[in-house]
Structure formats: C-alpha cells, structure tokens
Design a protein around this motif. Structure first.
Motif, PDB file in Angstrom:
ATOM      1  N   TYR A  93       0.638  -1.206   0.057  1.00  0.00           N
ATOM      2  CA  TYR A  93       0.130  -0.448   0.309  1.00  0.00           C
ATOM      3  C   TYR A  93       0.847   1.119   0.296  1.00  0.00           C
ATOM      4  O   TYR A  93       1.622   1.228   0.601  1.00  0.00           O
ATOM      5  N   ASP A  94      -0.114   2.451  -0.414  1.00  0.00           N
ATOM      6  CA  ASP A  94       1.154   3.835  -0.743  1.00  0.00           C
ATOM      7  C   ASP A  94       0.569   4.476   0.815  1.00  0.00           C
ATOM      8  O   ASP A  94      -0.324   3.849   1.863  1.00  0.00           O
ATOM      9  N   VAL A  95       1.886   5.035   0.848  1.00  0.00           N
ATOM     10  CA  VAL A  95       1.922   5.483   2.338  1.00  0.00           C
ATOM     11  C   VAL A  95       1.934   7.354   2.675  1.00  0.00           C
ATOM     12  O   VAL A  95       2.499   7.841   1.329  1.00  0.00           O
ATOM     13  N   SER A  96       1.613   7.819   4.032  1.00  0.00           N
ATOM     14  CA  SER A  96       1.743   9.476   3.740  1.00  0.00           C
ATOM     15  C   SER A  96       1.632   9.715   4.957  1.00  0.00           C
ATOM     16  O   SER A  96       1.031   9.193   5.906  1.00  0.00           O
ATOM     17  N   ILE A  97       2.739  10.321   5.161  1.00  0.00           N
ATOM     18  CA  ILE A  97       2.425  11.498   6.102  1.00  0.00           C
ATOM     19  C   ILE A  97       1.808  12.284   6.675  1.00  0.00           C
ATOM     20  O   ILE A  97       2.010  13.174   5.207  1.00  0.00           O
ATOM     21  N   LEU A 116      -4.776   2.682  -1.891  1.00  0.00           N
ATOM     22  CA  LEU A 116      -3.783   2.348  -3.280  1.00  0.00           C
ATOM     23  C   LEU A 116      -2.651   1.553  -2.639  1.00  0.00           C
ATOM     24  O   LEU A 116      -1.903   1.789  -1.996  1.00  0.00           O
ATOM     25  N   HIS A 117      -2.367   0.619  -4.231  1.00  0.00           N
ATOM     26  CA  HIS A 117      -1.169  -0.140  -4.221  1.00  0.00           C
ATOM     27  C   HIS A 117      -0.970  -0.131  -4.752  1.00  0.00           C
ATOM     28  O   HIS A 117      -1.255  -0.363  -5.913  1.00  0.00           O
ATOM     29  N   LEU A 118       0.910  -0.798  -4.978  1.00  0.00           N
ATOM     30  CA  LEU A 118       1.615  -1.000  -5.983  1.00  0.00           C
ATOM     31  C   LEU A 118       0.827  -2.042  -6.951  1.00  0.00           C
ATOM     32  O   LEU A 118       1.672  -1.900  -8.263  1.00  0.00           O
ATOM     33  N   GLU A 119       0.252  -3.049  -6.479  1.00  0.00           N
ATOM     34  CA  GLU A 119      -0.349  -4.413  -7.392  1.00  0.00           C
ATOM     35  C   GLU A 119      -1.230  -3.766  -8.210  1.00  0.00           C
ATOM     36  O   GLU A 119      -1.757  -4.488  -9.356  1.00  0.00           O
ATOM     37  N   GLN A 120      -2.258  -2.827  -8.074  1.00  0.00           N
ATOM     38  CA  GLN A 120      -3.066  -2.020  -9.237  1.00  0.00           C
ATOM     39  C   GLN A 120      -2.289  -1.774 -10.163  1.00  0.00           C
ATOM     40  O   GLN A 120      -1.378  -0.910 -10.624  1.00  0.00           O
ATOM     41  N   GLN A 121      -3.392  -2.437 -11.781  1.00  0.00           N
ATOM     42  CA  GLN A 121      -2.272  -1.746 -12.356  1.00  0.00           C
ATOM     43  C   GLN A 121      -2.681   0.494 -13.277  1.00  0.00           C
ATOM     44  O   GLN A 121      -2.022   0.687 -13.329  1.00  0.00           O
ATOM     45  N   SER A 122      -3.539   0.521 -12.479  1.00  0.00           N
ATOM     46  CA  SER A 122      -3.739   2.296 -12.360  1.00  0.00           C
ATOM     47  C   SER A 122      -3.005   3.174 -11.523  1.00  0.00           C
ATOM     48  O   SER A 122      -2.927   4.074 -11.116  1.00  0.00           O
ATOM     49  N   GLY A 128       9.722   1.722  -8.642  1.00  0.00           N
ATOM     50  CA  GLY A 128      11.376   2.476  -8.060  1.00  0.00           C
ATOM     51  C   GLY A 128      10.828   3.569  -7.790  1.00  0.00           C
ATOM     52  O   GLY A 128      11.147   4.349  -6.753  1.00  0.00           O
ATOM     53  N   GLN A 129      10.100   4.141  -7.951  1.00  0.00           N
ATOM     54  CA  GLN A 129       9.234   5.974  -7.382  1.00  0.00           C
ATOM     55  C   GLN A 129       8.236   5.637  -6.459  1.00  0.00           C
ATOM     56  O   GLN A 129       8.866   6.131  -5.170  1.00  0.00           O
ATOM     57  N   TYR A 130       8.146   4.297  -5.812  1.00  0.00           N
ATOM     58  CA  TYR A 130       7.617   3.671  -4.790  1.00  0.00           C
ATOM     59  C   TYR A 130       8.538   3.746  -3.383  1.00  0.00           C
ATOM     60  O   TYR A 130       8.097   3.492  -2.387  1.00  0.00           O
ATOM     61  N   MET A 131       9.322   2.342  -4.168  1.00  0.00           N
ATOM     62  CA  MET A 131      10.453   2.186  -2.778  1.00  0.00           C
ATOM     63  C   MET A 131      11.434   3.451  -2.420  1.00  0.00           C
ATOM     64  O   MET A 131      11.546   4.381  -2.090  1.00  0.00           O
ATOM     65  N   ARG A 166     -10.588  -3.104   8.483  1.00  0.00           N
ATOM     66  CA  ARG A 166      -8.929  -3.860   9.589  1.00  0.00           C
ATOM     67  C   ARG A 166      -8.164  -3.630   7.519  1.00  0.00           C
ATOM     68  O   ARG A 166      -6.765  -4.080   8.092  1.00  0.00           O
ATOM     69  N   ARG A 167      -8.275  -3.239   6.651  1.00  0.00           N
ATOM     70  CA  ARG A 167      -6.896  -2.793   5.607  1.00  0.00           C
ATOM     71  C   ARG A 167      -7.615  -1.617   4.656  1.00  0.00           C
ATOM     72  O   ARG A 167      -9.365  -1.034   4.708  1.00  0.00           O
ATOM     73  N   PRO A 168      -7.139  -0.816   4.463  1.00  0.00           N
ATOM     74  CA  PRO A 168      -7.376   0.899   3.328  1.00  0.00           C
ATOM     75  C   PRO A 168      -8.479   0.176   3.008  1.00  0.00           C
ATOM     76  O   PRO A 168      -8.550  -0.874   1.985  1.00  0.00           O
ATOM     77  N   VAL A 169      -9.040   0.689   2.775  1.00  0.00           N
ATOM     78  CA  VAL A 169     -10.013   0.490   1.347  1.00  0.00           C
ATOM     79  C   VAL A 169     -11.141   1.774   0.732  1.00  0.00           C
ATOM     80  O   VAL A 169      -9.935   2.941   1.351  1.00  0.00           O
ATOM     81  N   VAL A 170     -10.796   2.134  -0.156  1.00  0.00           N
ATOM     82  CA  VAL A 170     -11.448   3.038  -1.422  1.00  0.00           C
ATOM     83  C   VAL A 170     -11.860   4.307   0.124  1.00  0.00           C
ATOM     84  O   VAL A 170     -13.458   4.258   0.338  1.00  0.00           O
TER      85      VAL A 170
END
Length: 194
Positions: A93-97, A116-122, A128-131, A166-170
């Motif tokens: 999953y994407d993270v932000s502070i 949003l997560h790295l495994e999504q096509q969109s 590399g940007q995610y890391m 229990r997990r992020p949802v839209v």
C-alpha cells in the motif's frame, strides 16, 4: 506502608470462583484483608498500574508484546516498511504522513496507509518511485522517533478497530497516530491554523 506493590488481577485470567476486582501485592500476599486499595501509597499504586499496563499490552499484541525494545527502536528502512505492509496486508500500500488539526484542541501527525497499492494496474508510481517514497517516509519516521510505534502496529494482525475496516478501502486510510510534542509538530509541520 507495606513494601509490596499493588497489582490488579485481571478477572478474565482467574477461575470463575475468583472474586472480580480483588488485588494482590507483588510479594504474593492478598490485598483482601491485609490492605485495601485506598490504603496503598502513590508508589505502590504506580508500580501496580505499570505492571498491569504491561500485562495488558502483552496480551493484546501491542508494543512490547513479542519484540525486544531495542529491535523496535532500530532505524526503519523503506524496504522494511514495504515488507511490513506486504506481510500485514498482502499488498504494498501507498503511505503518506499527514497533519490533522482539530480546531481548539490538538494537532495530530499520522502515518496514513492509503488504499492505493503497487499491485494495481492504475497505480501511478513505478516500483522505483514507490521505494523512493517509502525511503523518505521511513527517514521521517526515524527522525520523529516513531519507529517503535510503526513497527508495533504493522506487526500486529489486521483487525477492525473503532468502526474502521481492517485494511485500507477506497476513501478510508488506516492511520497510525504519532506521539509528538507540539514543539516538534510546529518545527516539522508548521504552526497550522492560528
């Protein structure tokens, strides 16, 4: 004053015949007939409460439950953050502070785990940007001294809490609230609404 410390016994841990709310001292003597809660001095109450908080934290899988404190305080890396997210949620999953101001009350700084997560096509970032983003977030978590809180949260099983999923949802992120003094919030995130 007694040399023992006050420790409240959790009724859930006792046989059903045990009286709810009874106390025992750390030296093993019963608080029932010997000494009441109101007879304990401040040090005895403080020691007993700290012991009980530690017992509860251990049972609920929170900070200190199965991980050494030194391990929790080591620097967090972007790769470790990615692995913790993947292990807990089976997705990167994407993270932000984020900074949240509650007018007239307090300012909260949180690590948000976005839907949003790295495994999504969109997903709009390359691996590399995610890391690179995770490395930056991990660096800020280290600077703010919140590595133990982030690790402890991400190492516990995903479960619904306070009406949240229990997990992020839209539209709904999972937030890890940081424990920061107002001076640190102002230094790193500005003074907000004045």
């Amino acid at each position: 004053s007694s040399n023992g410390s006050l420790s409240v016994i959790d009724p859930a841990d006792q046989p059903s015949s045990h009286v709810s709310g009874s106390m025992e001292w750390l030296d093993g003597s019963s608080a029932g007939a010997d000494k009441s809660f109101s007879d304990a001095d401040d040090d005895e109450v403080a020691i007993g409460l700290n012991k009980r908080i530690g017992q509860i934290a251990t049972k609920t899988g929170q900070y200190g439950s199965s991980t050494a404190e030194d391990e929790l305080r080591q620097h967090l890396t972007g790769e470790e953050l990615r692995q913790l997210l993947l292990t807990k949620y089976s997705k990167c999953y994407d993270v932000s502070i984020v900074r949240r101001d509650v007018p007239g009350m307090k300012t909260f700084i949180c690590l948000n785990i976005m839907w949003l997560h790295l495994e999504q096509q969109s997903f709009r970032m390359t691996p590399g940007q995610y890391m690179e983003k995770l490395e930056g977030v991990a660096a800020l978590v280290n600077i703010l001294g919140q590595t133990d809180k982030v690790r402890a949260f991400l190492r516990t099983p995903a479960r619904s809490q306070k009406g949240l999923p229990r997990r992020p949802v839209v539209g709904t992120a999972i937030s890890i609230r940081f424990d920061l003094e107002q001076a640190i919030v102002d230094e790193w995130f500005g003074s907000g609404y004045d």
